[in-house]
Design a protein around this motif. Structure first.
Motif, PDB file in Angstrom:
ATOM      1  N   THR B 325       0.845  -1.202   0.000  1.00 31.99           N
ATOM      2  CA  THR B 325       0.000   0.000   0.000  1.00 31.99           C
ATOM      3  C   THR B 325       0.880   1.251   0.000  1.00 31.99           C
ATOM      4  O   THR B 325       0.587   2.216  -0.716  1.00 31.99           O
ATOM      5  CB  THR B 325      -0.923   0.004   1.233  1.00 31.99           C
ATOM      6  N   GLY B 326       1.955   1.211   0.781  1.00 34.56           N
ATOM      7  CA  GLY B 326       2.886   2.341   0.830  1.00 34.56           C
ATOM      8  C   GLY B 326       3.489   2.613  -0.535  1.00 34.56           C
ATOM      9  O   GLY B 326       3.620   3.771  -0.953  1.00 34.56           O
ATOM     10  N   ALA B 327       3.838   1.536  -1.261  1.00 32.77           N
ATOM     11  CA  ALA B 327       4.413   1.693  -2.600  1.00 32.77           C
ATOM     12  C   ALA B 327       3.356   2.270  -3.548  1.00 32.77           C
ATOM     13  O   ALA B 327       3.665   3.105  -4.409  1.00 32.77           O
ATOM     14  CB  ALA B 327       4.915   0.349  -3.112  1.00 32.77           C
ATOM     15  N   ALA B 328       2.092   1.841  -3.372  1.00 34.92           N
ATOM     16  CA  ALA B 328       1.015   2.299  -4.256  1.00 34.92           C
ATOM     17  C   ALA B 328       0.753   3.802  -4.107  1.00 34.92           C
ATOM     18  O   ALA B 328       0.384   4.455  -5.081  1.00 34.92           O
ATOM     19  CB  ALA B 328      -0.263   1.513  -3.962  1.00 34.92           C
ATOM     20  N   ILE B 329       0.948   4.338  -2.904  1.00 32.87           N
ATOM     21  CA  ILE B 329       0.688   5.787  -2.728  1.00 32.87           C
ATOM     22  C   ILE B 329       1.918   6.627  -3.079  1.00 32.87           C
ATOM     23  O   ILE B 329       1.902   7.849  -2.971  1.00 32.87           O
ATOM     24  CB  ILE B 329       0.221   6.123  -1.288  1.00 32.87           C
ATOM     25  N   GLY B 330       2.992   5.965  -3.462  1.00 36.68           N
ATOM     26  CA  GLY B 330       4.187   6.667  -3.940  1.00 36.68           C
ATOM     27  C   GLY B 330       5.084   7.211  -2.845  1.00 36.68           C
ATOM     28  O   GLY B 330       5.879   8.116  -3.102  1.00 36.68           O
ATOM     29  N   ALA B 331       4.975   6.681  -1.636  1.00 36.88           N
ATOM     30  CA  ALA B 331       5.828   7.154  -0.538  1.00 36.88           C
ATOM     31  C   ALA B 331       7.222   6.539  -0.663  1.00 36.88           C
ATOM     32  O   ALA B 331       7.370   5.432  -1.175  1.00 36.88           O
ATOM     33  CB  ALA B 331       5.222   6.756   0.792  1.00 36.88           C
ATOM     34  N   ILE B 332       8.216   7.278  -0.199  1.00 34.42           N
ATOM     35  CA  ILE B 332       9.560   6.698  -0.120  1.00 34.42           C
ATOM     36  C   ILE B 332       9.533   5.767   1.097  1.00 34.42           C
ATOM     37  O   ILE B 332       9.047   6.139   2.165  1.00 34.42           O
ATOM     38  CB  ILE B 332      10.653   7.793  -0.030  1.00 34.42           C
ATOM     39  N   GLN B 333       9.986   4.528   0.910  1.00 29.58           N
ATOM     40  CA  GLN B 333       9.825   3.536   1.969  1.00 29.58           C
ATOM     41  C   GLN B 333      11.173   2.978   2.419  1.00 29.58           C
ATOM     42  O   GLN B 333      11.981   2.546   1.590  1.00 29.58           O
ATOM     43  CB  GLN B 333       8.938   2.388   1.490  1.00 29.58           C
ATOM     44  N   ILE B 334      11.368   2.963   3.731  1.00 30.18           N
ATOM     45  CA  ILE B 334      12.587   2.380   4.308  1.00 30.18           C
ATOM     46  C   ILE B 334      12.155   1.390   5.372  1.00 30.18           C
ATOM     47  O   ILE B 334      11.389   1.742   6.284  1.00 30.18           O
ATOM     48  CB  ILE B 334      13.490   3.471   4.921  1.00 30.18           C
ATOM     49  N   ALA B 335      12.606   0.148   5.229  1.00 26.11           N
ATOM     50  CA  ALA B 335      12.233  -0.883   6.205  1.00 26.11           C
ATOM     51  C   ALA B 335      13.473  -1.361   6.936  1.00 26.11           C
ATOM     52  O   ALA B 335      14.585  -1.293   6.405  1.00 26.11           O
ATOM     53  CB  ALA B 335      11.556  -2.050   5.503  1.00 26.11           C
ATOM     54  N   GLY B 336      13.283  -1.828   8.145  1.00 24.35           N
ATOM     55  CA  GLY B 336      14.385  -2.428   8.913  1.00 24.35           C
ATOM     56  C   GLY B 336      13.810  -3.485   9.823  1.00 24.35           C
ATOM     57  O   GLY B 336      13.007  -3.186  10.695  1.00 24.35           O
ATOM     58  N   THR B 337      14.147  -4.718   9.555  1.00 26.00           N
ATOM     59  CA  THR B 337      13.595  -5.791  10.379  1.00 26.00           C
ATOM     60  C   THR B 337      14.557  -6.966  10.484  1.00 26.00           C
ATOM     61  O   THR B 337      15.402  -7.156   9.610  1.00 26.00           O
ATOM     62  CB  THR B 337      12.234  -6.279   9.827  1.00 26.00           C
ATOM     63  N   ASP B 338      14.421  -7.730  11.545  1.00 28.29           N
ATOM     64  CA  ASP B 338      15.192  -8.971  11.656  1.00 28.29           C
ATOM     65  C   ASP B 338      14.263 -10.175  11.503  1.00 28.29           C
ATOM     66  O   ASP B 338      14.626 -11.290  11.858  1.00 28.29           O
ATOM     67  CB  ASP B 338      15.962  -9.024  12.983  1.00 28.29           C
ATOM     68  N   THR B 348      11.403  -6.323  -1.801  1.00 26.30           N
ATOM     69  CA  THR B 348      10.753  -6.140  -3.107  1.00 26.30           C
ATOM     70  C   THR B 348       9.877  -4.885  -3.168  1.00 26.30           C
ATOM     71  O   THR B 348       9.610  -4.392  -4.249  1.00 26.30           O
ATOM     72  CB  THR B 348       9.880  -7.363  -3.449  1.00 26.30           C
ATOM     73  N   THR B 349       9.420  -4.393  -2.022  1.00 28.64           N
ATOM     74  CA  THR B 349       8.472  -3.268  -2.078  1.00 28.64           C
ATOM     75  C   THR B 349       9.036  -1.943  -1.544  1.00 28.64           C
ATOM     76  O   THR B 349       8.412  -0.906  -1.776  1.00 28.64           O
ATOM     77  CB  THR B 349       7.194  -3.589  -1.276  1.00 28.64           C
ATOM     78  N   CYS B 350      10.146  -1.996  -0.823  1.00 31.82           N
ATOM     79  CA  CYS B 350      10.685  -0.757  -0.233  1.00 31.82           C
ATOM     80  C   CYS B 350      11.881  -0.238  -1.024  1.00 31.82           C
ATOM     81  O   CYS B 350      12.555  -1.003  -1.714  1.00 31.82           O
ATOM     82  CB  CYS B 350      11.109  -0.999   1.214  1.00 31.82           C
ATOM     83  N   ASP B 351      12.153   1.046  -0.859  1.00 36.14           N
ATOM     84  CA  ASP B 351      13.309   1.643  -1.564  1.00 36.14           C
ATOM     85  C   ASP B 351      14.614   1.203  -0.914  1.00 36.14           C
ATOM     86  O   ASP B 351      15.612   0.975  -1.576  1.00 36.14           O
ATOM     87  CB  ASP B 351      13.198   3.167  -1.519  1.00 36.14           C
TER      88      ASP B 351
END
Lengths: 250, 411
Positions: B325-338, B348-351
């Motif tokens: 959904t974040g990618a669909a609204i055109g937001a710049i996305q940064i994820a960090g998870t273990d 695949t979906t975050c920048d």
């Protein structure tokens, strides 16, 4: 058929279609489904907390079994609410510090045991069966068991090098970390494929239900609600939105 | 004579079978009474169980020979049958260590007191209990052990986890050493982490567009290390947001995480010298139901259209719903998870995606505080140590030396 079952089926189909309508765009049906879902989940949490935590974990042991030690966690829980009173808000911070410290204290040994020791235990395997020959088992047949150990060692070492933050990724370190990232991506690819297959089976399950509920037995619930939903979207897009555009132009 | 024949046959067959039966008895008489039967409180546990051990003797060590354990509340009985054991347990390193002699002992753990073998409602052991052990042939008891007794109690220290304690102590000293080093030399080198450089860019973009930044802490509670790391990063991000005079929204799944986040963000605004800009309502609780939370955050994204979405912490199956959904609204996305299973979806979906350890390194990278930089250096040193152990251990294991493998055994 029992009317309550029928009502349940129509509700289930309706809410499923409302949630799927998000695939088209954010709309009033999705918002309705979202808020119903949220409201139900919060109502459920409140009931669960009252009965499972407050009554079963605190009230009954305290009053019926006279387990007075529970007064301490109860007071600590109540102290969290001091954050609503500016003058004594610091008390809640002490409790939060306790919660974070407890979490870290509990998590660190568990992470070391599961994330380091258990992994090392599984990895410290013989690299080669010296007695039987590198790629051959006791019967003299070709085996790849030993090469697996080698791949694991190379994989883990290179991945660990990738996660080194104290060294610039240049020269040999860069090459080794590149190997590491290949290993990571292969693992992620496999995990991705596996999870997507799982999600597909969930979708198939939902579609199967929708197909079943489109039968005459359920008064064509899926078909009727889907047509109604599409009609509402068309009316909104063609009539109302067009009217709004015309009004704005005037 | 002919009439006598059937009786003669019956008598003859009877004698034969009796002889056969006697032979069987003789075979079973080779069994010996249990030896060195001992009862004691089960070590390294929280109480509630008593352990019984006895010496393995070759005569009895056969799959068809069952042992019968009897228990009583007084030394002279009455005795109640507790359990029959056919496949005997022995060699439990979590209780008795890794000594090779453990294999010479059979072992059984008793937690409940039964009135009979078929008692479906056994009572927990609450007082000193007496035990004796018998070897049976399935129907007859062929010998009893001496009577022994024990009572359970909880242990303050679990000796089977001592290797973890030693590792924690060494690891702590290494980290403390590097922290002191970082205090003396604050410019210790940390390699560039592209995802973190992008946070600054994302905040700048949000400020220019006049849109908020959405920050998620993951779905775990404060007991999770990734949530602790995520709240730590939130502090650094919130400080930058306060400096840029932008807006941050933090929807939470856990009320305690929400309260911690409110404190962290408030502190960040104070440090930035902008306490007036802090709005407590921007850090709010949604629900603790996984998919209801995902649906609400998705709705929030499409309605508020944040310019940047930061997903830090631990995620489950909702990760793709959020990031897609974040990618669909055109937001710049940064994820960090273990969360290893969810990382592919974020990639695949975050920048930018911070993978595993990078999430923990993020806080140090952003703040450059000696405490956190020193911790990161200490972790790197430990990683180097683990690589060394891995290589040496594999070589030792290849040579048949199991010392290093045993050092890392967990129970």
């Amino acid at each position: 058929m029992d009317n309550t079952v029928l009502l349940g089926v129509w509700l289930a189909v309706g809410l499923t279609l409302f949630m799927y309508s998000f695939l088209y765009k954010d709309n009033v049906f999705f918002r309705f489904g979202e808020h119903v879902y949220l409201g139900i989940s919060i109502g459920y949490i409140i009931v669960r907390v009252i009965f499972n935590n407050f009554i079963n974990d605190l009230y009954k042991p305290l009053v019926e079994d006279r387990d007075y030690i529970l007064i301490i966690p109860a007071l600590m829980g109540l102290a969290l609410y001091t954050r609503f009173f500016t003058r004594i808000a610091w008390v809640s911070r002490v409790i939060f510090a306790f919660i974070v410290g407890f979490g870290a204290g509990l998590g660190i040994p568990r992470t070391i045991a599961g994330g380091i020791f258990k992994q090392l235990e599984g990895v410290l395997m013989p690299l080669a069966a010296i007695k039987d020959g590198f790629f051959f088992n006791a019967d003299g047949n070709f085996t790849l068991v030993n090469i697996n150990s080698l791949i694991i060692i190379v994989g883990i070492t290179s991945v660990l090098v990738y996660f080194f933050f104290s060294v610039e990724h240049k020269g040999v370190v860069k090459s080794v970390s590149r190997v590491g990232i290949y290993f990571v991506m292969i693992a992620f690819g496999a995990s991705f494929g596996y999870t997507v297959m799982g999600r597909m089976s969930l979708l198939i399950g939902r579609c199967y239900d929708l197909i079943e509920f489109s039968s005459p037995k359920y008064y064509y619930a899926s078909i009727v609600l889907l047509i109604m939903l599409i009609l509402v979207f068309i009316i909104y897009e063609v009539v109302i939105k067009k009217g709004e555009v015309l009004k704005t132009n005037e | 004579m002919n009439k006598m024949m059937p009786w003669f046959r019956i008598l003859f067959l009877g004698l034969i079978s009796l002889l056969g039966f006697n032979n069987d008895i003789f075979a079973q008489n080779t069994l010996v009474s249990p030896q060195d039967f001992t009862a004691f409180d089960t070590p390294n546990d929280a109480g509630g169980s008593v352990s019984l051990t006895w010496r393995v003797v070759p005569e009895n060590n056969k799959p068809e020979v069952p042992y019968l354990i009897l228990a009583a509340t007084a030394p002279d009985g009455p005795w109640f049958e507790q359990t029959t054991l056919v496949n005997l347990k022995s060699d439990y390193p979590q209780y008795f260590g890794l000594s090779a002699s453990n294999k010479l002992w059979s072992y059984c753990e008793i937690t409940d007191f039964k009135q009979s073998l078929t008692d479906d409602n056994p009572k927990p052991i609450t007082a000193t209990t007496y035990f004796k052990l018998a070897v049976t042939d399935g129907s007859k008891t062929l010998g009893f052990s001496s009577v022994v007794s024990a009572m359970h109690q909880g242990n303050w220290f679990d000796a089977s986890k001592i290797n973890i304690l030693i590792f924690v102590v060494i690891f702590s000293f290494v980290i403390m050493f590097f922290i002191s080093l970082a205090r003396k030399n604050p410019d210790l080198f940390i390699r560039r982490i592209p995802g973190l450089d992008a946070i600054e860019e994302a905040i700048g973009r949000a400020t220019e567009m006049g849109k908020p930044i959405l920050y998620l802490n993951g779905l775990d509670g404060m007991g999770s290390l990734s949530t602790i790391a995520a709240t730590s990063i939130l502090g650094k991000v919130a400080r930058k947001v306060a400096n840029y005079d932008s807006q941050i929204k933090v929807p939470c799944r856990d009320p305690i995480v929400m309260s911690v986040c409110q404190e962290v963000v408030r502190e960040a605004y104070l440090e930035a010298g902008r306490p007036d800009a802090y709005n407590q309502d921007n850090i709010f609780f949604i629900t603790d139901d996984q998919f209801a939370y995902a649906a609400a955050v998705d709705g929030l994204m499409v309605r508020h259209k944040p310019a940047a979405n930061l997903y830090m912490g631990y995620y489950y199956a909702e990760s793709l719903l959020l990031a897609e959904t974040g990618a669909a609204i055109g937001a710049i996305q940064i994820a960090g998870t273990d969360s290893i299973t969810q990382l592919p979806f974020f990639i695949t979906t975050c920048d930018y995606t911070l993978m595993g350890e990078e999430l923990y390194a993020a806080s140090a990278y952003l703040s450059r505080e000696p405490l956190q930089t020193g911790s990161l250096k200490g972790q790197d040193f430990t990683k180097g140590l683990i690589i060394l152990i891995l290589i040496l251990g594999s070589l030792a294991s290849t040579a048949g030396i199991t010392f290093l493998v045993n050092l890392f055994k967990t129970f």
